[in-house]
Motif scaffolding. Structure first.
Motif, PDB file in Angstrom:
ATOM      1  N   SER A  86      19.248  20.913 -17.391  1.00 57.26           N
ATOM      2  CA  SER A  86      18.365  21.589 -16.961  1.00 57.26           C
ATOM      3  C   SER A  86      16.966  20.987 -17.311  1.00 57.26           C
ATOM      4  N   ILE A  87      16.301  20.435 -16.329  1.00 61.37           N
ATOM      5  CA  ILE A  87      15.065  19.769 -16.846  1.00 61.37           C
ATOM      6  C   ILE A  87      14.078  20.638 -16.668  1.00 61.37           C
ATOM      7  N   ARG A  88      12.987  20.636 -18.082  1.00 61.27           N
ATOM      8  CA  ARG A  88      11.944  21.578 -17.912  1.00 61.27           C
ATOM      9  C   ARG A  88      10.666  20.787 -18.332  1.00 61.27           C
ATOM     10  N   GLN A  89      10.640  19.458 -18.271  1.00 60.66           N
ATOM     11  CA  GLN A  89       9.580  18.846 -18.622  1.00 60.66           C
ATOM     12  C   GLN A  89       9.635  17.612 -17.409  1.00 60.66           C
ATOM     13  N   PHE A  90       8.683  17.767 -16.709  1.00 58.70           N
ATOM     14  CA  PHE A  90       8.551  16.528 -15.512  1.00 58.70           C
ATOM     15  C   PHE A  90       7.482  15.781 -15.675  1.00 58.70           C
ATOM     16  N   GLU A  91       7.668  14.489 -15.128  1.00 62.10           N
ATOM     17  CA  GLU A  91       6.337  13.625 -14.865  1.00 62.10           C
ATOM     18  C   GLU A  91       5.543  14.070 -13.998  1.00 62.10           C
ATOM     19  N   ASP A  92       4.217  13.812 -14.123  1.00 62.33           N
ATOM     20  CA  ASP A  92       3.179  14.107 -13.280  1.00 62.33           C
ATOM     21  C   ASP A  92       3.388  13.161 -11.889  1.00 62.33           C
ATOM     22  N   GLU A  93       4.306  13.127 -11.297  1.00 61.05           N
ATOM     23  CA  GLU A  93       4.324  12.135 -10.126  1.00 61.05           C
ATOM     24  C   GLU A  93       5.219  12.779  -9.268  1.00 61.05           C
ATOM     25  N   GLU A  94       5.031  12.435  -7.846  1.00 63.00           N
ATOM     26  CA  GLU A  94       5.689  12.915  -6.686  1.00 63.00           C
ATOM     27  C   GLU A  94       7.072  12.040  -6.588  1.00 63.00           C
ATOM     28  N   ILE A  95       7.955  12.575  -6.253  1.00 63.14           N
ATOM     29  CA  ILE A  95       9.202  11.950  -5.732  1.00 63.14           C
ATOM     30  C   ILE A  95       8.903  11.061  -4.373  1.00 63.14           C
ATOM     31  N   SER A  96       9.461   9.847  -4.598  1.00 62.67           N
ATOM     32  CA  SER A  96       9.131   8.716  -3.294  1.00 62.67           C
ATOM     33  C   SER A  96       9.713   9.550  -2.034  1.00 62.67           C
ATOM     34  N   SER A  97       9.133   9.181  -0.801  1.00 60.91           N
ATOM     35  CA  SER A  97       9.822   9.428   0.470  1.00 60.91           C
ATOM     36  C   SER A  97      11.038   8.921   0.746  1.00 60.91           C
ATOM     37  N   GLU A  98      11.223   7.746   0.022  1.00 61.35           N
ATOM     38  CA  GLU A  98      12.746   7.303   0.256  1.00 61.35           C
ATOM     39  C   GLU A  98      13.786   8.230  -0.314  1.00 61.35           C
ATOM     40  N   THR A  99      13.467   8.779  -1.616  1.00 58.24           N
ATOM     41  CA  THR A  99      14.385   9.597  -2.349  1.00 58.24           C
ATOM     42  C   THR A  99      14.531  11.059  -1.532  1.00 58.24           C
ATOM     43  N   TRP A 100      13.567  11.347  -1.055  1.00 66.75           N
ATOM     44  CA  TRP A 100      13.499  12.713  -0.202  1.00 66.75           C
ATOM     45  C   TRP A 100      14.440  12.420   1.126  1.00 66.75           C
ATOM     46  N   GLU A 101      14.280  11.125   1.386  1.00 64.97           N
ATOM     47  CA  GLU A 101      15.419  11.105   2.799  1.00 64.97           C
ATOM     48  C   GLU A 101      16.515  10.923   2.552  1.00 64.97           C
ATOM     49  N   LYS A 102      16.940  10.372   1.273  1.00 58.45           N
ATOM     50  CA  LYS A 102      18.246  10.338   0.596  1.00 58.45           C
ATOM     51  C   LYS A 102      18.890  11.936   0.694  1.00 58.45           C
ATOM     52  N   ILE A 103      17.953  12.646  -0.097  1.00 57.44           N
ATOM     53  CA  ILE A 103      18.282  14.138  -0.424  1.00 57.44           C
ATOM     54  C   ILE A 103      18.599  14.953   1.286  1.00 57.44           C
ATOM     55  N   LYS A 104      17.528  14.567   1.961  1.00 56.49           N
ATOM     56  CA  LYS A 104      17.722  15.158   3.427  1.00 56.49           C
ATOM     57  C   LYS A 104      18.791  14.752   4.121  1.00 56.49           C
ATOM     58  N   GLU A 105      19.336  13.686   3.913  1.00 58.81           N
ATOM     59  CA  GLU A 105      20.465  13.007   4.517  1.00 58.81           C
ATOM     60  C   GLU A 105      21.895  13.511   4.065  1.00 58.81           C
ATOM     61  N   MET A 106      21.785  14.063   2.789  1.00 59.26           N
ATOM     62  CA  MET A 106      22.943  14.731   2.176  1.00 59.26           C
ATOM     63  C   MET A 106      23.053  16.187   2.526  1.00 59.26           C
ATOM     64  N   LEU A 107      22.003  16.863   3.029  1.00 58.54           N
ATOM     65  CA  LEU A 107      22.013  18.184   3.128  1.00 58.54           C
ATOM     66  C   LEU A 107      23.069  18.722   4.192  1.00 58.54           C
TER      67      LEU A 107
END
Ligand code: FMN
Length: 293
Positions: free
Chosen positions: A89-110
């Protein structure tokens, strides 16, 4: 609803599709070939098992032929176990958005996530831009602080009361400064409405962590959706859908070097059935327990 067609030129009459169809939508015709009996697709749940199992690729769905899709391919079990053991469980995140390419990979899995009866009644609200996440964060934290600061309303805030100091210090104990979150909601008519989103988030968690992302199941955020119905509106959850669970997601700002030694679960390994009869009290207790949670 899908359109299934069987190429009788290719069918070898093995019956694999017939045996694997749980809705009895395929039977043998008078010559022994597989044949769709459920012409209106009224029972078919679109699981595509017939398409996936046919050894000779005689079945097409929605005009997609077997040659157009990938063969199934499992990673080795050690890699899967390592992913499960290494996930944190990650509770410390970078102050940075996930790239669109990575979102696409996640959406492809759904679409590969299973749902009860293959009902597919899930909605994924993806808080994609950090400024949206910040607006939700500010709104929720201010509202919780207001609730717990008032002696007449603090009881509604439940477990948040004990974090009053943290809320006053502007610590984001709910969303852990994550840049994004995913809320999974269920169509209330779905046969497995309470379970499907949990399965979905489990898949998302493991896949996201394999992509190097950090995730955290967020019971705190889920409690906020219960406390503040307007959040469903703010996050575009469709009418007749219930927000079931929330996961924080982003680039992790920490790295865990080793796996943990987790507590063990209770396990019964049955080689014999317990035949002792329940008395009425025990029976009632079992019945009641089945209704809680
Ligand atoms: C259903 C569920 C809800 C959780 N809610 C929160 C939460 O609101 N905030 C949080 O920081 N962690 C939350 N967690 C993370 C757990 O605290 C975490 O799984 C546990 O501490 C073990 O750590 P690990 O996941 O790294 O193994 C939640 C976990 C689960 C499974």
């Amino acid at each position: 609803m899908i359109d299934i067609s069987i190429d009788k030129e290719k069918c070898i009459k093995c019956g694999a599709c017939i045996r694997d169809c749980i809705t009895y939508s395929i039977e043998r015709d008078e010559n022994g070939f597989a044949s769709i009996t459920d012409k209106n697709n009224s029972n078919c749940i679109s699981c595509q098992h017939c398409f996936a199992i046919c050894p000779v690729g005689a079945i097409s769905v929605n005009n997609i032929s077997p040659e157009e899709v990938l063969g199934s391919n499992f990673p080795n079990s050690e890699d899967v176990l390592n992913l499960i053991r290494s996930r944190r469980s990650i509770r410390q995140f970078e102050d940075e958005e996930i790239s669109s390419e990575t979102w696409e990979k996640i959406k492809e899995m759904l679409p590969y996530i299973p749902t009860g009866c293959n009902y597919n009644g899930l909605h994924f609200s993806i808080i994609k831009s950090k400024h949206c996440m910040d607006r939700i964060r500010e709104y929720v934290n201010a509202k919780i602080l207001k609730l717990i600061s008032n002696k007449y309303t603090k009881n509604y805030a439940g477990k948040f009361v004990k974090f009053k100091k943290a809320f006053e210090n502007n610590e984001d104990i709910i969303f852990r400064n994550s840049p994004h979150m995913i809320i999974v909601s269920s169509d209330i008519k779905a046969p497995c409405a309470s379970v499907d989103p949990i399965i979905a988030l489990s898949y998302i968690e493991l896949y996201a962590q394999s992509l190097g992302l950090g995730t955290c199941w967020c019971g705190f955020a889920q409690a906020c959706f219960k406390l503040m119905p307007e959040l469903s509106n703010m996050t575009n959850i469709p009418n007749n859908y219930k927000p079931v669970y929330v996961m924080l997601i982003g680039k992790p700002a920490v790295k865990y070097i080793r796996i943990t030694k987790p507590n063990e679960f209770s396990i019964s390994e049955l080689n014999e059935i317990n035949d002792t009869k329940l008395n009425i009290i025990q029976k009632l207790r079992r019945i009641l327990l089945n209704f809680v949670c």
